[in-house]
Design a protein around this motif. Structure first.
Motif, PDB file in Angstrom:
ATOM      1  N   SER A  62       0.862  -1.184   0.000  1.00 35.39           N
ATOM      2  CA  SER A  62       0.000   0.000   0.000  1.00 35.39           C
ATOM      3  C   SER A  62       0.898   1.233   0.000  1.00 35.39           C
ATOM      4  O   SER A  62       1.061   1.914   1.006  1.00 35.39           O
ATOM      5  CB  SER A  62      -0.909  -0.035   1.244  1.00 35.39           C
ATOM      6  N   ARG A  98      -1.297  -4.315   2.971  1.00 37.14           N
ATOM      7  CA  ARG A  98      -2.694  -4.535   3.339  1.00 37.14           C
ATOM      8  C   ARG A  98      -3.181  -5.839   2.714  1.00 37.14           C
ATOM      9  O   ARG A  98      -2.654  -6.289   1.702  1.00 37.14           O
ATOM     10  CB  ARG A  98      -3.558  -3.387   2.807  1.00 37.14           C
ATOM     11  N   PHE A 140      -8.171  -0.541  -1.999  1.00 31.90           N
ATOM     12  CA  PHE A 140      -7.134   0.109  -2.807  1.00 31.90           C
ATOM     13  C   PHE A 140      -7.769   0.865  -3.972  1.00 31.90           C
ATOM     14  O   PHE A 140      -8.794   0.420  -4.504  1.00 31.90           O
ATOM     15  CB  PHE A 140      -6.201  -0.943  -3.407  1.00 31.90           C
TER      16      PHE A 140
END
Lengths: 102, 347
Positions: free
Chosen positions: A15, A27, A33
């Protein structure tokens, strides 16, 4: 790190947007995202010592390189994939975020 | 690369694991051999040793496997048709935004002479609307191919030599889609698109709501590489296409012309190409060199699609019998009788 938490046994996606100067942030798949044509790099720790490293591939999925992980000293996990070997210093983690020292 | 390349060395001998190991090694070897043959044929087309001989537009039968974990992921027929409409513009160079190609590259814009239609005959020979729907317990899929197998929460592929398999699901990790090059295992052949990057309506969300993710992934499925050359941001990678400029990495967002890398000025990167990574609104074209690779693919590993598409429909609509260059795109009525997949007896 003699034992690693079961929380870590999953595929972690980088991330980048959350990275800090001294931490790389990862993550799980279901983190919201921003969508991207490029696959996010990452890695996966599996029970029993299997390790998979994921890098951008030519057809937009990630290319997986299989390897092994083993406990290192302190907060470290040593990972090997192909000829590469590195230590991951785990700063913090739960089942939603993993922070690794850069 | 496909998952066949992922071979984990067994840590100890177990019943069956040697067999699995050998199977994966063999599949990987087959894949490498297939890829070499496919690239040799593409090279022969690129160098003029082989010429495209296809006279007519080919209509590819498409099956869309909608695999949904929540109702909103169960994309509507309208959303599916909006995607197919985009493909029928982009692969005929009839997309309105082709006018936005910078003048220096207008002469390179190529018509792939491919059209797409939902399959109307299923692998058993029964009528179909070309869509399969399956509710799943999988929260999100990844690029591990699970969506392509009923036993893993997805939907099995239809025979890849007769259909383009498109899986629509929720992809995790922010991934919009992924593909498989020709020459890989039939069971995983096709493209996977996250539902929010599919089509132009319904759950499609900006800036990926113009259907270009599917255009891009089908480009891979037809053996096209990223124009950035897949060497990170280096200048030595290649897409094996002579009329796309050498450029560093992939571009993102909506760049302004020109964007110069790798000493490719004054015109710079061809970020308007479908095989770059720009937003849907910023990519509009394939080049002639890319379509030569597509022709090689259709003459080689995907020639079954020409056969599948070529059997005359019962009402013999003339749309595909006119010379390719004079046939207006999308001229066939939507309810035209099927010209696709003949019944097959299973794989």
């Amino acid at each position: 790190m003699a034992e690693i938490s079961p929380d870590l046994f999953r595929r972690w996606y980088r991330s980048f947007e959350e990275d800090t100067d001294d931490q790389a942030v990862y993550r799980p798949a279901d983190f919201p995202f921003p969508p991207s044509r490029a696959p996010r790099p990452g890695f996966e720790l599996r029970p029993g010592g299997a390790y998979v490293e994921y890098a951008a591939g030519p057809v937009d999925g990630a290319v997986a390189s299989p390897g092994r992980w083993e406990p290192g000293e302190g907060d470290a996990v040593r990972v090997r994939a192909g000829a590469a070997s590195r230590l991951l210093h785990i700063v913090a983690h739960d089942d939603q975020v993993l922070r690794i020292r850069r | 690369m496909d998952t066949a390349d992922i071979v984990e060395t067994p840590v100890r001998r177990r019943c069956g694991s040697e067999d699995v190991h050998r199977r994966l090694l063999n599949e990987s070897l087959n894949y490498r051999l297939n890829r070499a043959a496919i690239e040799n044929l593409a090279f022969a087309f690129a160098t003029g040793q082989e010429q495209p001989s296809r006279a007519e537009v080919v209509t590819v039968p498409v099956v869309v496997h909608v695999v949904f974990g929540a109702d909103e992921q169960n994309v509507s027929d309208e959303q599916i048709d909006s995607q197919i409409a985009v493909l029928n513009e982009d692969f005929r160079a009839t997309n309105a935004d082709v006018a936005n190609v910078p003048p220096v590259w207008q002469g390179l814009v190529a018509d792939a002479r491919l059209e797409f239609r939902r399959a109307s005959v299923d692998p058993q020979g029964n009528p179909t609307d070309g869509v399969t729907r399956r509710r799943t317990d999988v929260l999100s899929f990844s690029d591990d191919e699970a969506v392509k197998f009923t036993a893993r929460g997805g939907a099995d592929a239809w025979p890849a030599d007769r259909y383009l398999n498109v899986w629509v699901c929720r992809l995790g990790g922010g991934l919009l889609g992924y593909a498989q090059f020709p020459g890989g295992p039939p069971a995983t052949d096709g493209v996977v698109i996250t539902h929010t990057g599919f089509g132009t309506t319904g759950t499609a969300a900006a800036p990926f709501n113009l259907g270009r993710t599917t255009t891009h992934e089908i480009g891979h499925w037809l053996n096209l590489f990223h124009i950035g050359g897949d060497d990170g941001t280096g200048c030595s990678g290649t897409d094996f296409v002579s009329d796309t400029p050498n450029q560093a990495g992939q571009n993102f967002g909506t760049p302004s012309f020109p964007s110069v890398t790798c000493n490719n000025g004054p015109d710079g990167d061809m970020f308007v190409n479908y095989m770059d990574y720009t937003d849907d609104a910023a990519m509009f074209m394939f080049t002639h060199g890319q379509i030569l690779r597509v022709e090689a693919c259709l003459a080689g590993p995907r020639q079954g699609l020409i056969t599948a598409a070529g059997s005359p429909p019962p009402d013999s609509a003339p749309a595909n019998s006119a010379p390719a260059n004079s046939a207006p795109a999308n001229s066939a009525p939507a309810n035209r009788a099927p010209a696709d997949a003949a019944p097959v007896g299973g794989e």
